[in-house]
Every structure is written in C-alpha cells, then in structure tokens.
Motif scaffolding. Structure first.
Motif, PDB file in Angstrom:
ATOM      1  N   MET A   1       8.955   0.711   0.997  1.00  0.00           N
ATOM      2  CA  MET A   1      10.192   0.059   1.335  1.00  0.00           C
ATOM      3  C   MET A   1       9.996  -1.060   2.351  1.00  0.00           C
ATOM      4  O   MET A   1      10.656  -2.069   2.260  1.00  0.00           O
ATOM      5  CB  MET A   1      11.177   1.087   1.887  1.00  0.00           C
ATOM      6  CG  MET A   1      11.816   1.920   0.796  1.00  0.00           C
ATOM      7  SD  MET A   1      12.830   3.236   1.436  1.00  0.00           S
ATOM      8  CE  MET A   1      14.264   2.373   1.934  1.00  0.00           C
ATOM      9  N   ALA A   2       9.114  -0.895   3.307  1.00  0.00           N
ATOM     10  CA  ALA A   2       8.914  -1.893   4.349  1.00  0.00           C
ATOM     11  C   ALA A   2       8.371  -3.200   3.769  1.00  0.00           C
ATOM     12  O   ALA A   2       8.576  -4.258   4.330  1.00  0.00           O
ATOM     13  CB  ALA A   2       7.982  -1.360   5.414  1.00  0.00           C
ATOM     14  N   ALA A   3       7.707  -3.119   2.630  1.00  0.00           N
ATOM     15  CA  ALA A   3       7.133  -4.318   2.035  1.00  0.00           C
ATOM     16  C   ALA A   3       8.209  -5.253   1.502  1.00  0.00           C
ATOM     17  O   ALA A   3       7.974  -6.440   1.341  1.00  0.00           O
ATOM     18  CB  ALA A   3       6.176  -3.931   0.924  1.00  0.00           C
ATOM     19  N   ASN A   4       9.416  -4.773   1.237  1.00  0.00           N
ATOM     20  CA  ASN A   4      10.485  -5.598   0.685  1.00  0.00           C
ATOM     21  C   ASN A   4      11.310  -6.318   1.754  1.00  0.00           C
ATOM     22  O   ASN A   4      12.185  -7.108   1.417  1.00  0.00           O
ATOM     23  CB  ASN A   4      11.423  -4.732  -0.158  1.00  0.00           C
ATOM     24  CG  ASN A   4      10.708  -4.183  -1.378  1.00  0.00           C
ATOM     25  OD1 ASN A   4       9.744  -4.776  -1.844  1.00  0.00           O
ATOM     26  ND2 ASN A   4      11.160  -3.065  -1.884  1.00  0.00           N
ATOM     27  N   LEU A   5      11.053  -6.043   3.041  1.00  0.00           N
ATOM     28  CA  LEU A   5      11.820  -6.683   4.108  1.00  0.00           C
ATOM     29  C   LEU A   5      11.427  -8.148   4.249  1.00  0.00           C
ATOM     30  O   LEU A   5      10.246  -8.497   4.128  1.00  0.00           O
ATOM     31  CB  LEU A   5      11.599  -5.958   5.433  1.00  0.00           C
ATOM     32  CG  LEU A   5      12.132  -4.529   5.505  1.00  0.00           C
ATOM     33  CD1 LEU A   5      11.739  -3.905   6.835  1.00  0.00           C
ATOM     34  CD2 LEU A   5      13.633  -4.504   5.325  1.00  0.00           C
ATOM     35  N   PRO A   6      12.402  -9.024   4.496  1.00  0.00           N
ATOM     36  CA  PRO A   6      12.063 -10.441   4.679  1.00  0.00           C
ATOM     37  C   PRO A   6      11.335 -10.649   6.007  1.00  0.00           C
ATOM     38  O   PRO A   6      11.533  -9.910   6.966  1.00  0.00           O
ATOM     39  CB  PRO A   6      13.418 -11.134   4.685  1.00  0.00           C
ATOM     40  CG  PRO A   6      14.379 -10.099   5.122  1.00  0.00           C
ATOM     41  CD  PRO A   6      13.834  -8.789   4.613  1.00  0.00           C
ATOM     42  N   ARG A   7      10.491 -11.638   6.031  1.00  0.00           N
ATOM     43  CA  ARG A   7       9.738 -11.978   7.235  1.00  0.00           C
ATOM     44  C   ARG A   7      10.634 -12.741   8.202  1.00  0.00           C
ATOM     45  O   ARG A   7      11.328 -13.677   7.789  1.00  0.00           O
ATOM     46  CB  ARG A   7       8.573 -12.874   6.850  1.00  0.00           C
ATOM     47  CG  ARG A   7       7.272 -12.403   7.387  1.00  0.00           C
ATOM     48  CD  ARG A   7       6.147 -13.224   6.879  1.00  0.00           C
ATOM     49  NE  ARG A   7       5.363 -13.570   8.060  1.00  0.00           N
ATOM     50  CZ  ARG A   7       4.347 -14.365   8.064  1.00  0.00           C
ATOM     51  NH1 ARG A   7       3.970 -14.953   6.969  1.00  0.00           N
ATOM     52  NH2 ARG A   7       3.693 -14.589   9.163  1.00  0.00           N
ATOM     53  N   PRO A   8      10.634 -12.413   9.484  1.00  0.00           N
ATOM     54  CA  PRO A   8      11.487 -13.137  10.430  1.00  0.00           C
ATOM     55  C   PRO A   8      10.950 -14.546  10.665  1.00  0.00           C
ATOM     56  O   PRO A   8       9.744 -14.796  10.545  1.00  0.00           O
ATOM     57  CB  PRO A   8      11.397 -12.300  11.702  1.00  0.00           C
ATOM     58  CG  PRO A   8      10.098 -11.591  11.606  1.00  0.00           C
ATOM     59  CD  PRO A   8       9.880 -11.358  10.136  1.00  0.00           C
ATOM     60  N   PRO A   9      11.839 -15.489  10.990  1.00  0.00           N
ATOM     61  CA  PRO A   9      11.363 -16.847  11.274  1.00  0.00           C
ATOM     62  C   PRO A   9      10.540 -16.856  12.567  1.00  0.00           C
ATOM     63  O   PRO A   9      10.853 -16.149  13.513  1.00  0.00           O
ATOM     64  CB  PRO A   9      12.656 -17.646  11.439  1.00  0.00           C
ATOM     65  CG  PRO A   9      13.696 -16.647  11.769  1.00  0.00           C
ATOM     66  CD  PRO A   9      13.275 -15.362  11.133  1.00  0.00           C
ATOM     67  N   LEU A  10       9.487 -17.636  12.592  1.00  0.00           N
ATOM     68  CA  LEU A  10       8.591 -17.678  13.740  1.00  0.00           C
ATOM     69  C   LEU A  10       8.670 -19.002  14.498  1.00  0.00           C
ATOM     70  O   LEU A  10       7.847 -19.284  15.364  1.00  0.00           O
ATOM     71  CB  LEU A  10       7.150 -17.420  13.288  1.00  0.00           C
ATOM     72  CG  LEU A  10       6.900 -16.054  12.638  1.00  0.00           C
ATOM     73  CD1 LEU A  10       5.467 -15.956  12.147  1.00  0.00           C
ATOM     74  CD2 LEU A  10       7.203 -14.935  13.611  1.00  0.00           C
ATOM     75  N   ASN A  11       9.669 -19.822  14.180  1.00  0.00           N
ATOM     76  CA  ASN A  11       9.774 -21.132  14.832  1.00  0.00           C
ATOM     77  C   ASN A  11       9.962 -21.014  16.341  1.00  0.00           C
ATOM     78  O   ASN A  11       9.371 -21.766  17.108  1.00  0.00           O
ATOM     79  CB  ASN A  11      10.921 -21.943  14.229  1.00  0.00           C
ATOM     80  CG  ASN A  11      10.621 -22.345  12.797  1.00  0.00           C
ATOM     81  OD1 ASN A  11       9.453 -22.424  12.414  1.00  0.00           O
ATOM     82  ND2 ASN A  11      11.653 -22.587  12.015  1.00  0.00           N
ATOM     83  N   GLY A  12      10.806 -20.074  16.796  1.00  0.00           N
ATOM     84  CA  GLY A  12      11.029 -19.909  18.233  1.00  0.00           C
ATOM     85  C   GLY A  12       9.760 -19.515  18.961  1.00  0.00           C
ATOM     86  O   GLY A  12       9.440 -20.052  20.017  1.00  0.00           O
TER      87      GLY A  12
ATOM     88  N   LYS B   1       7.379 -22.495  19.182  1.00  0.00           N
ATOM     89  CA  LYS B   1       7.773 -23.449  20.226  1.00  0.00           C
ATOM     90  C   LYS B   1       7.391 -22.943  21.611  1.00  0.00           C
ATOM     91  O   LYS B   1       6.925 -23.703  22.458  1.00  0.00           O
ATOM     92  CB  LYS B   1       9.285 -23.702  20.170  1.00  0.00           C
ATOM     93  CG  LYS B   1       9.698 -24.565  19.010  1.00  0.00           C
ATOM     94  CD  LYS B   1      11.205 -24.746  18.983  1.00  0.00           C
ATOM     95  CE  LYS B   1      11.638 -25.485  17.729  1.00  0.00           C
ATOM     96  NZ  LYS B   1      13.100 -25.614  17.653  1.00  0.00           N
ATOM     97  N   GLN B   2       7.573 -21.639  21.865  1.00  0.00           N
ATOM     98  CA  GLN B   2       7.215 -21.072  23.163  1.00  0.00           C
ATOM     99  C   GLN B   2       5.711 -21.171  23.418  1.00  0.00           C
ATOM    100  O   GLN B   2       5.288 -21.505  24.516  1.00  0.00           O
ATOM    101  CB  GLN B   2       7.639 -19.610  23.242  1.00  0.00           C
ATOM    102  CG  GLN B   2       9.117 -19.400  23.428  1.00  0.00           C
ATOM    103  CD  GLN B   2       9.472 -17.919  23.473  1.00  0.00           C
ATOM    104  OE1 GLN B   2       8.659 -17.052  23.155  1.00  0.00           O
ATOM    105  NE2 GLN B   2      10.701 -17.640  23.873  1.00  0.00           N
ATOM    106  N   LEU B   3       4.920 -20.904  22.399  1.00  0.00           N
ATOM    107  CA  LEU B   3       3.473 -20.992  22.548  1.00  0.00           C
ATOM    108  C   LEU B   3       3.028 -22.427  22.816  1.00  0.00           C
ATOM    109  O   LEU B   3       2.170 -22.681  23.655  1.00  0.00           O
ATOM    110  CB  LEU B   3       2.769 -20.436  21.308  1.00  0.00           C
ATOM    111  CG  LEU B   3       2.867 -18.931  21.117  1.00  0.00           C
ATOM    112  CD1 LEU B   3       2.310 -18.536  19.756  1.00  0.00           C
ATOM    113  CD2 LEU B   3       2.150 -18.205  22.227  1.00  0.00           C
ATOM    114  N   GLU B   4       3.621 -23.370  22.114  1.00  0.00           N
ATOM    115  CA  GLU B   4       3.275 -24.774  22.326  1.00  0.00           C
ATOM    116  C   GLU B   4       3.690 -25.232  23.716  1.00  0.00           C
ATOM    117  O   GLU B   4       2.968 -25.968  24.382  1.00  0.00           O
ATOM    118  CB  GLU B   4       3.916 -25.645  21.253  1.00  0.00           C
ATOM    119  CG  GLU B   4       3.270 -25.478  19.893  1.00  0.00           C
ATOM    120  CD  GLU B   4       4.037 -26.178  18.766  1.00  0.00           C
ATOM    121  OE1 GLU B   4       5.078 -26.804  19.058  1.00  0.00           O
ATOM    122  OE2 GLU B   4       3.583 -26.088  17.622  1.00  0.00           O
ATOM    123  N   ALA B   5       4.849 -24.807  24.192  1.00  0.00           N
ATOM    124  CA  ALA B   5       5.314 -25.170  25.532  1.00  0.00           C
ATOM    125  C   ALA B   5       4.376 -24.586  26.588  1.00  0.00           C
ATOM    126  O   ALA B   5       4.080 -25.229  27.594  1.00  0.00           O
ATOM    127  CB  ALA B   5       6.739 -24.684  25.751  1.00  0.00           C
ATOM    128  N   GLY B   6       3.895 -23.375  26.372  1.00  0.00           N
ATOM    129  CA  GLY B   6       2.957 -22.740  27.295  1.00  0.00           C
ATOM    130  C   GLY B   6       1.665 -23.515  27.407  1.00  0.00           C
ATOM    131  O   GLY B   6       1.110 -23.689  28.485  1.00  0.00           O
TER     132      GLY B   6
END
Length: 86
Positions: free
Chosen positions: A1-12, A15-20
């Motif tokens: 069942m866990a394989a059918n979950l959509p992947r969360p967006p990683l844009n935020g 951006k945090q990693l790039e700002a760091g």
C-alpha cells in the motif's frame, strides 16, 4: 500500500538547502575570519606564531578560538581574526 502514495514536493527543501550553501560562503555575523588547522604539535605552534606575526593581536584581535588534542600528538585548532586592521 505504501508504494501507491504520491511523492511529496521537494521544492521547499531544495530552496532551504541552496540558501544554506549561500550563507556558508559569507562571513559569519560577528565579522571574524576563521580557519581550522589539524597539525602535529610543533607545526601547530609554528602556524599560530605565523598568524600572530601576520595579523597582530592588537590590530586584528587575532586569537586561538578553540583547540583540542588528537591522537598521535596532533592538535586541531581554530584561529580567528578580523578581516582588516581598521
């Protein structure tokens, strides 16, 4: 069942990693320049003397900010100074 979950967006997160990364390239807020060395004891003393000669304590507020002994008589230390003698 866990394989059918959509992947969360990683844009935020992206951006945090790039700002760091950008923040690390700038001077710290206190304005000091720091450099960390890991050297045998004799070489560590020479490096500290070199810094105090090049950047006199009275003008640059040069100091050994922290230090610790590592195995095999190796010293790890951080020197700090102001960027200019103004």
């Amino acid at each position: 069942m866990a394989a059918n979950l959509p992947r969360p967006p990683l844009n935020g997160l992206r951006k945090q990693l790039e700002a760091g990364r950008t923040r690390k390239q700038r001077l710290p807020r206190d304005g000091f320049i720091r450099e960390t060395f890991t050297l045998p004891r004799h070489d560590a003393r020479e490096k500290a003397r070199e810094w105090f000669t090049m950047f006199p304590k009275a003008a640059y507020w040069t100091e050994i900010e922290s230090w610790c002994e590592r195995p095999d008589d190796v010293i790890e230390f951080t020197m700090r100074r102001l960027p200019t003698a103004d």
